[in-house]
Design an enzyme around this catalytic site. Structure first.
Site, PDB file in Angstrom:
ATOM      1  N   TYR A   1      -0.599  12.937   2.896  1.00 17.80           N
ATOM      2  CA  TYR A   1      -0.918  12.065   1.942  1.00 17.80           C
ATOM      3  C   TYR A   1      -2.431  11.967   1.572  1.00 17.80           C
ATOM      4  CZ  TYR A   1      -1.481   7.438  -0.024  1.00 17.80           C
ATOM      5  OH  TYR A   1      -1.960   6.438  -1.037  1.00 17.80           O
TER       6      TYR A   1
ATOM      7  N   SER B   1      -7.580   7.607  -2.750  1.00 16.81           N
ATOM      8  CA  SER B   1      -7.384   6.289  -1.642  1.00 16.81           C
ATOM      9  C   SER B   1      -8.677   6.653  -0.805  1.00 16.81           C
ATOM     10  CB  SER B   1      -6.053   6.460  -1.041  1.00 16.81           C
ATOM     11  OG  SER B   1      -6.311   6.114   0.502  1.00 16.81           O
TER      12      SER B   1
HETATM   13  N1  LIG Z   1      -0.883   0.417  -1.367  1.00 22.76           N
HETATM   14  C1  LIG Z   1      -1.726   1.120  -1.025  1.00 22.76           C
HETATM   15  O1  LIG Z   1      -2.113   0.640   0.236  1.00 22.76           O
HETATM   16  C2  LIG Z   1      -2.338   2.138  -1.458  1.00 22.76           C
HETATM   17  C3  LIG Z   1      -3.786   2.407  -1.006  1.00 22.76           C
HETATM   18  C4  LIG Z   1      -4.464   3.418  -1.740  1.00 22.76           C
HETATM   19  C5  LIG Z   1      -3.829   4.267  -2.710  1.00 22.76           C
HETATM   20  N2  LIG Z   1      -2.390   3.927  -3.232  1.00 22.76           N
HETATM   21  C6  LIG Z   1      -2.051   4.695  -4.376  1.00 22.76           C
HETATM   22  O2  LIG Z   1      -1.735   3.719  -5.341  1.00 22.76           O
HETATM   23  C7  LIG Z   1      -0.747   4.256  -6.099  1.00 22.76           C
HETATM   24  C8  LIG Z   1       0.409   3.047  -6.632  1.00 22.76           C
HETATM   25  O3  LIG Z   1       0.712   2.657  -5.160  1.00 22.76           O
HETATM   26  P1  LIG Z   1       1.582   1.398  -4.736  1.00 22.76           P
HETATM   27  O4  LIG Z   1       1.252   0.890  -3.537  1.00 22.76           O
HETATM   28  O5  LIG Z   1       1.644   0.513  -5.956  1.00 22.76           O
HETATM   29  O6  LIG Z   1       3.122   2.097  -4.883  1.00 22.76           O
HETATM   30  P2  LIG Z   1       4.492   1.468  -5.132  1.00 22.76           P
HETATM   31  O7  LIG Z   1       5.558   2.524  -4.461  1.00 22.76           O
HETATM   32  O8  LIG Z   1       4.690   0.055  -5.432  1.00 22.76           O
HETATM   33  O9  LIG Z   1       4.360   2.103  -6.689  1.00 22.76           O
HETATM   34  C9  LIG Z   1       4.512   3.402  -7.081  1.00 22.76           C
HETATM   35  C10 LIG Z   1       5.348   3.591  -8.523  1.00 22.76           C
HETATM   36  O10 LIG Z   1       5.167   4.942  -8.704  1.00 22.76           O
HETATM   37  C11 LIG Z   1       6.757   5.468  -8.955  1.00 22.76           C
HETATM   38  N3  LIG Z   1       6.740   6.844  -9.136  1.00 22.76           N
HETATM   39  C12 LIG Z   1       6.942   7.606  -7.878  1.00 22.76           C
HETATM   40  N4  LIG Z   1       7.110   8.890  -8.335  1.00 22.76           N
HETATM   41  C13 LIG Z   1       6.868   8.945  -9.672  1.00 22.76           C
HETATM   42  C14 LIG Z   1       7.249   9.985 -10.517  1.00 22.76           C
HETATM   43  N5  LIG Z   1       7.245  11.287  -9.857  1.00 22.76           N
HETATM   44  N6  LIG Z   1       7.031   9.853 -11.486  1.00 22.76           N
HETATM   45  C15 LIG Z   1       6.786   8.657 -12.197  1.00 22.76           C
HETATM   46  N7  LIG Z   1       6.759   7.385 -11.496  1.00 22.76           N
HETATM   47  C16 LIG Z   1       6.900   7.547 -10.317  1.00 22.76           C
HETATM   48  C17 LIG Z   1       7.678   4.690  -8.289  1.00 22.76           C
HETATM   49  O11 LIG Z   1       8.827   4.439  -9.149  1.00 22.76           O
HETATM   50  C18 LIG Z   1       6.860   3.151  -8.155  1.00 22.76           C
HETATM   51  O12 LIG Z   1       7.317   2.303  -9.120  1.00 22.76           O
HETATM   52  C19 LIG Z   1      -0.269   5.448  -5.547  1.00 22.76           C
HETATM   53  O13 LIG Z   1      -0.884   6.745  -5.918  1.00 22.76           O
HETATM   54  C20 LIG Z   1      -0.583   5.355  -4.154  1.00 22.76           C
HETATM   55  O14 LIG Z   1      -0.915   6.383  -3.370  1.00 22.76           O
HETATM   56  C21 LIG Z   1      -1.983   2.920  -2.669  1.00 22.76           C
END
Ligand SMILES: NC(=O)c1ccc[n+]([C@@H]2O[C@H](COP(=O)([O-])OP(=O)(O)OC[C@H]3O[C@@H](n4cnc5c(N)ncnc54)[C@H](O)[C@@H]3O)[C@@H](O)[C@H]2O)c1
Length: 254
Positions: free
Chosen positions: A154, A141
């Site tokens: 985080y 991130s």
């Molecule tokens: N959305 C943002 O602003 C953002 C920014 C930077 C990084 N990220 C990173 O991107 C990735 C995806 O984020 P997102 O926003 O799409 O999140 P989201 O919550 O929409 O999707 C995450 C998915 O991961 C699954 N998950 C959670 N724990 C799990 C586990 N132990 N085993 C298997 N699956 C699991 C959840 O069920 C969910 O479907 C994450 O690593 C997040 O940290 C997101």
């Protein structure tokens, strides 16, 4: 067809960035193995890919559980014989200043965001080493690089993922593996939606997020999916141990 015939595992592909990436990769000719903790949402991703005539398989599992991860990798090898790309995308949020965070919360955020990346990679990499071919994309991130209020746990996990990416690259370059990281800014997904809606003043929260970036609009999952597409494809064959910002200018624009 930029990913024609590649076999790709995406963890946490039932929602947000993982889901959008799975759909895009399938359109580009890959066979997608969707992993998610949540059975219903993982199945929805599969249904959407199948409705576009794409190839996909759902394997439910928790990236922090050895048995689930071994099953995931064994099934993919049994069915397809190889893994071309692993996208370590699954992740959870952790909110709070350091002194407010319960030790259990700290542990859980590290468990999913860092240990999960370690565990899935641990079981996938030997198959890639054997074929001397493979690409791994780790989800970091942009806040791994900058301080952000209320995100101590985080941010620390995403810093760990970034540094893990570089060490993995050094170790596995000799097996012709490429390991790179993605550095998104705020991307409007259920993950962020949830945070905004639970904040005391959602409008103010959105405006604070926008102030951090140069662009007016929040990022969308597809913005990150296109960067992942480049890293998964052979077009990025000279990119090793790199990290790509998809953050509307948060880190480099000010
Ligand atoms: N959305 C943002 O602003 C953002 C920014 C930077 C990084 N990220 C990173 O991107 C990735 C995806 O984020 P997102 O926003 O799409 O999140 P989201 O919550 O929409 O999707 C995450 C998915 O991961 C699954 N998950 C959670 N724990 C799990 C586990 N132990 N085993 C298997 N699956 C699991 C959840 O069920 C969910 O479907 C994450 O690593 C997040 O940290 C997101």
């Amino acid at each position: 067809m930029r990913l024609k015939d590649k076999v790709i595992i995406i963890t946490g592909a039932g929602s947000g960035i993982g889901k959008e990436t799975a759909i895009l990769f399938a359109k580009e000719g890959a066979t997608i193995v969707v992993n998610d903790l949540n059975e219903e949402s993982g199945q929805q991703t599969i249904d959407e890919i199948h409705s576009n005539n794409g190839k996909a398989l759902f394997i439910q599992g928790n990236v922090t559980k050895t048995k689930d991860v071994q099953y995931l990798v064994d099934e993919v090898i049994k069915k397809f014989g190889r893994i071309d790309v692993l996208f370590n995308n699954a992740g959870i949020s952790g909110v709070g200043q350091l002194h407010e965070i319960e030790p259990e919360t700290w542990e859980q955020v590290f468990k999913v965001n860092v240990y999960g990346v370690f565990l899935v990679s641990k079981y996938v990499i030997p198959h890639m080493m054997e074929r001397r071919s493979g690409a791994i994309i780790n989800m970091s991130s942009c806040i791994a690089e900058i301080g952000l209020a209320n995100r101590a746990s985080y941010a620390a996990t995403k810093g760990a993922v970034l540094s893990l990416t570089k060490s993995m690259q050094v170790d596995y370059a000799k097996y012709n593996l490429r390991i790179n990281a993605l550095m998104p800014g705020t991307i409007y997904t259920p993950f962020v939606e949830n945070y905004i809606s639970k904040s005391p003043d959602p409008e103010k929260t959105i405006s604070t997020i926008k102030k951090r970036q140069l662009g007016e609009e929040l990022g969308k999952p597809i913005d990150v999916a296109y960067a992942a597409l480049y890293l998964a494809s052979d077009e990025s064959k000279f990119m090793m141990g790199a990290h790509i910002y998809i953050d509307g200018g948060v880190v480099n624009g000010k």
